[in-house]
Design a protein around this motif. Structure first.
Motif, PDB file in Angstrom:
ATOM      1  N   TYR A  57       0.838  -1.197   0.000  1.00 21.81           N
ATOM      2  CA  TYR A  57       0.000   0.000   0.000  1.00 21.81           C
ATOM      3  C   TYR A  57       0.872   1.246   0.000  1.00 21.81           C
ATOM      4  CZ  TYR A  57       0.778   0.286   5.096  1.00 21.81           C
ATOM      5  OH  TYR A  57       1.337   0.374   6.343  1.00 21.81           O
ATOM      6  N   ASP A  58       0.259   2.345  -0.382  1.00 19.98           N
ATOM      7  CA  ASP A  58       0.904   3.647  -0.408  1.00 19.98           C
ATOM      8  C   ASP A  58       0.617   4.308   0.937  1.00 19.98           C
ATOM      9  OD1 ASP A  58       1.873   6.168  -0.997  1.00 19.98           O
ATOM     10  OD2 ASP A  58       0.874   6.296  -2.943  1.00 19.98           O
ATOM     11  N   LEU A  65       6.224   3.651   0.416  1.00 19.34           N
ATOM     12  CA  LEU A  65       5.379   2.524   0.036  1.00 19.34           C
ATOM     13  C   LEU A  65       5.674   1.396   1.013  1.00 19.34           C
ATOM     14  CD1 LEU A  65       6.037   2.556  -3.821  1.00 19.34           C
ATOM     15  CD2 LEU A  65       4.095   3.552  -2.612  1.00 19.34           C
ATOM     16  N   ARG A  92       9.393   5.822  -2.554  1.00 21.82           N
ATOM     17  CA  ARG A  92       8.670   5.669  -3.809  1.00 21.82           C
ATOM     18  C   ARG A  92       9.535   5.969  -5.031  1.00 21.82           C
ATOM     19  NH1 ARG A  92       4.330   7.487  -2.419  1.00 21.82           N
ATOM     20  NH2 ARG A  92       3.034   7.618  -4.201  1.00 21.82           N
ATOM     21  N   LEU A 118       1.636  -0.920  -7.630  1.00 20.04           N
ATOM     22  CA  LEU A 118       2.359   0.129  -6.906  1.00 20.04           C
ATOM     23  C   LEU A 118       3.781   0.364  -7.392  1.00 20.04           C
ATOM     24  CD1 LEU A 118       0.856  -0.987  -3.605  1.00 20.04           C
ATOM     25  CD2 LEU A 118       0.810   1.384  -4.326  1.00 20.04           C
ATOM     26  N   ARG A 143      -1.086   3.994  -6.445  1.00 23.29           N
ATOM     27  CA  ARG A 143      -0.381   5.056  -5.733  1.00 23.29           C
ATOM     28  C   ARG A 143      -1.336   6.234  -5.550  1.00 23.29           C
ATOM     29  NH1 ARG A 143       5.911   5.613  -7.572  1.00 23.29           N
ATOM     30  NH2 ARG A 143       6.494   3.439  -7.202  1.00 23.29           N
ATOM     31  N   LYS A 144      -1.247   6.863  -4.405  1.00 22.00           N
ATOM     32  CA  LYS A 144      -2.170   7.953  -4.083  1.00 22.00           C
ATOM     33  C   LYS A 144      -1.984   9.181  -4.970  1.00 22.00           C
ATOM     34  CE  LYS A 144      -2.965   6.395   0.544  1.00 22.00           C
ATOM     35  NZ  LYS A 144      -3.045   6.626   1.943  1.00 22.00           N
TER      36      LYS A 144
END
Length: 158
Positions: A57-58, A65, A92, A118, A143-144
């Motif tokens: 997850y981000d 990450l 990241r 991701l 990715r956010k």
């Protein structure tokens, strides 16, 4: 708060950070990416013979990450097997983590999915490639800070 596995790792001089326990009282540990492969082998030998899941997850837009591993100690005659959650954080810009495919074969598809969504590169994975997105897809959709190509927001859609 240090759990039994964290205490065992400290006793044997293995670098990690205890993150406490989750809501189910499962011990959570943070491992540095450069230490992850050797600690994974040690955990397997210690008895964590089942990779229940791996996900990623981000953590925050523009931040780290995380790759998360849920390991279980499967033994015959045990009703409540021991479990542990391992978190490996990477930047990241160049997210690289050693693959644990050679320790737990069930990591194959799960590491591919984390790579595809991701962009975390799992070093020494034998077949790391996109599996959900087309090979020519640009970017990492989970990715956010991801912006979908050719995305037009529908305004006043009623």
């Amino acid at each position: 708060m240090q759990g039994p596995l964290s205490a065992w790792l400290v006793k044997h001089g293995l670098v990690h950070r205890s993150l406490g326990f989750d809501y189910q009282r499962i011990e959570t540990l943070q491992i540095k990416p450069e230490d992850w492969h050797s600690i994974a082998v040690i955990l397997y030998v210690y008895g964590y013979n089942y990779l229940r899941s791996q996900c990623a997850y981000d953590v925050a837009p523009g931040g780290l990450l995380a790759s998360v591993y849920h390991l279980t100690r499967i033994e015959s005659g045990i009703d409540q097997p021991e479990e542990v959650c391992i978190k490996v954080y990477v930047p990241r810009k160049n997210p690289r983590i050693p693959s644990i495919f050679w320790v737990w074969k069930s990591a194959d598809f799960q590491e591919k999915e984390s790579y595809d969504m991701l962009g975390i590169s799992y070093e020494n994975h034998p077949r790391l490639k996109r599996i959900l997105m087309p090979e020519n897809w640009i970017g990492w959709p989970l990715r956010k800070d991801y912006i979908a190509p050719n995305f037009y927001e529908i305004q006043d859609a009623y």
